[in-house]
Design a protein around this motif. Structure first.
Motif, PDB file in Angstrom:
ATOM      1  N   SER A 212      -9.476   5.523  -7.585  1.00 39.22           N
ATOM      2  CA  SER A 212      -8.530   6.316  -8.373  1.00 39.22           C
ATOM      3  C   SER A 212      -7.123   5.724  -8.398  1.00 39.22           C
ATOM      4  CB  SER A 212      -8.482   7.739  -7.826  1.00 39.22           C
ATOM      5  OG  SER A 212      -8.051   7.725  -6.482  1.00 39.22           O
ATOM      6  N   CYS A 213      -6.959   4.520  -7.879  1.00 37.70           N
ATOM      7  CA  CYS A 213      -5.623   3.920  -7.770  1.00 37.70           C
ATOM      8  C   CYS A 213      -5.199   3.157  -9.019  1.00 37.70           C
ATOM      9  CB  CYS A 213      -5.592   2.929  -6.603  1.00 37.70           C
ATOM     10  SG  CYS A 213      -5.598   3.724  -5.007  1.00 37.70           S
ATOM     11  N   ALA A 214      -3.902   3.096  -9.197  1.00 33.32           N
ATOM     12  CA  ALA A 214      -3.297   2.181 -10.171  1.00 33.32           C
ATOM     13  C   ALA A 214      -2.939   0.911  -9.413  1.00 33.32           C
ATOM     14  CB  ALA A 214      -2.050   2.807 -10.770  1.00 33.32           C
ATOM     15  N   VAL A 215      -2.854  -0.192 -10.163  1.00 30.27           N
ATOM     16  CA  VAL A 215      -2.512  -1.474  -9.571  1.00 30.27           C
ATOM     17  C   VAL A 215      -1.365  -2.076 -10.371  1.00 30.27           C
ATOM     18  CG1 VAL A 215      -3.336  -3.816  -9.085  1.00 30.27           C
ATOM     19  CG2 VAL A 215      -4.859  -1.866  -8.751  1.00 30.27           C
ATOM     20  N   THR A 216      -0.410  -2.665  -9.664  1.00 29.39           N
ATOM     21  CA  THR A 216       0.672  -3.395 -10.325  1.00 29.39           C
ATOM     22  C   THR A 216       0.667  -4.834  -9.832  1.00 29.39           C
ATOM     23  OG1 THR A 216       2.312  -2.831  -8.621  1.00 29.39           O
ATOM     24  CG2 THR A 216       2.156  -1.350 -10.526  1.00 29.39           C
TER      25      THR A 216
ATOM     26  N   TYR B 246       0.852  -1.192   0.000  1.00 27.52           N
ATOM     27  CA  TYR B 246       0.000   0.000   0.000  1.00 27.52           C
ATOM     28  C   TYR B 246       0.885   1.239   0.000  1.00 27.52           C
ATOM     29  CZ  TYR B 246      -3.457  -3.374   1.687  1.00 27.52           C
ATOM     30  OH  TYR B 246      -4.281  -4.456   1.835  1.00 27.52           O
ATOM     31  N   PHE B 247       0.577   2.179  -0.880  1.00 28.91           N
ATOM     32  CA  PHE B 247       1.336   3.416  -0.975  1.00 28.91           C
ATOM     33  C   PHE B 247       0.429   4.608  -0.695  1.00 28.91           C
ATOM     34  CE2 PHE B 247       3.515   0.304  -3.583  1.00 28.91           C
ATOM     35  CZ  PHE B 247       4.821   0.449  -3.164  1.00 28.91           C
ATOM     36  N   ALA B 248       1.019   5.669  -0.169  1.00 30.58           N
ATOM     37  CA  ALA B 248       0.360   6.960   0.047  1.00 30.58           C
ATOM     38  C   ALA B 248      -0.989   6.800   0.747  1.00 30.58           C
ATOM     39  CB  ALA B 248       0.247   7.709  -1.273  1.00 30.58           C
ATOM     40  N   ALA B 249      -2.074   7.290   0.144  1.00 28.47           N
ATOM     41  CA  ALA B 249      -3.394   7.263   0.776  1.00 28.47           C
ATOM     42  C   ALA B 249      -3.855   5.849   1.096  1.00 28.47           C
ATOM     43  CB  ALA B 249      -4.422   7.953  -0.119  1.00 28.47           C
ATOM     44  N   ALA B 250      -3.468   4.872   0.285  1.00 29.21           N
ATOM     45  CA  ALA B 250      -3.845   3.480   0.568  1.00 29.21           C
ATOM     46  C   ALA B 250      -3.191   3.007   1.863  1.00 29.21           C
ATOM     47  CB  ALA B 250      -3.451   2.577  -0.599  1.00 29.21           C
ATOM     48  N   SER B 251      -1.955   3.387   2.069  1.00 23.59           N
ATOM     49  CA  SER B 251      -1.259   3.036   3.309  1.00 23.59           C
ATOM     50  C   SER B 251      -1.894   3.736   4.504  1.00 23.59           C
ATOM     51  CB  SER B 251       0.221   3.407   3.197  1.00 23.59           C
ATOM     52  OG  SER B 251       0.889   3.137   4.405  1.00 23.59           O
ATOM     53  N   THR B 252      -2.239   4.990   4.332  1.00 26.35           N
ATOM     54  CA  THR B 252      -2.888   5.738   5.403  1.00 26.35           C
ATOM     55  C   THR B 252      -4.235   5.120   5.754  1.00 26.35           C
ATOM     56  OG1 THR B 252      -1.776   7.775   4.724  1.00 26.35           O
ATOM     57  CG2 THR B 252      -3.756   8.018   6.078  1.00 26.35           C
ATOM     58  N   TYR B 253      -5.013   4.754   4.750  1.00 26.10           N
ATOM     59  CA  TYR B 253      -6.347   4.201   4.987  1.00 26.10           C
ATOM     60  C   TYR B 253      -6.282   2.848   5.696  1.00 26.10           C
ATOM     61  CZ  TYR B 253     -11.332   3.630   4.294  1.00 26.10           C
ATOM     62  OH  TYR B 253     -12.683   3.482   4.509  1.00 26.10           O
ATOM     63  N   THR B 254      -5.361   1.990   5.278  1.00 25.06           N
ATOM     64  CA  THR B 254      -5.255   0.654   5.873  1.00 25.06           C
ATOM     65  C   THR B 254      -4.413   0.645   7.140  1.00 25.06           C
ATOM     66  OG1 THR B 254      -3.296   0.076   4.570  1.00 25.06           O
ATOM     67  CG2 THR B 254      -5.463  -0.478   3.622  1.00 25.06           C
ATOM     68  N   ASN B 255      -3.651   1.713   7.343  1.00 21.56           N
ATOM     69  CA  ASN B 255      -2.702   1.800   8.458  1.00 21.56           C
ATOM     70  C   ASN B 255      -1.622   0.727   8.351  1.00 21.56           C
ATOM     71  OD1 ASN B 255      -1.794   3.261  10.674  1.00 21.56           O
ATOM     72  ND2 ASN B 255      -2.774   1.883  12.123  1.00 21.56           N
TER      73      ASN B 255
END
Length: 104
Positions: A55-59, A13-22
């Motif tokens: 709005s996320c990209a996925v790899t 998880y990066f940026a906002a995804a990391s913040t949201y999931t903690n």
């Protein structure tokens, strides 16, 4: 009970995804159809789809995966990528959730 690393994939998880999931990463059970990834995350983190994933990209293994929302509003493979709708995230794969970034 901890997940068995032999039957998991890593999600980063990066940026906002990391913040949201903690979290910066976690292990999820594999195999997992790509089309089920966001519903799986939604069940673990309610409202993450609307607030972050839309709005996320996925790899997968450092390669971007083209995905879109289907007519029901669910995230699904768009078929234009080398990762067709039938792709399955395999044991040992690395998946990245990358929110948009801005530069200044």
């Amino acid at each position: 009970m901890a997940s068995d690393p032999v039957s998991t994939f890593t999600i980063l998880y990066f940026a906002a995804a990391s913040t949201y999931t903690n979290k910066s990463s976690e292990l999820l059970p594999a195999p997992l159809p790509l089309r089920s990834l966001f519903s799986t995350l939604e069940s673990r983190y309610p409202n993450i789809t609307a607030k972050v994933l839309k709005s996320c990209a996925v790899t997968i293994n450092l390669e971007y995966v083209d995905i879109d929302f289907d007519s029901d509003g669910n995230r699904a493979s768009d078929g234009a990528s080398k990762y067709k709708d039938g792709v399955v995230i395999q044991v040992g794969d690395e998946v990245g959730i990358i929110p948009p970034v801005s530069s200044g």
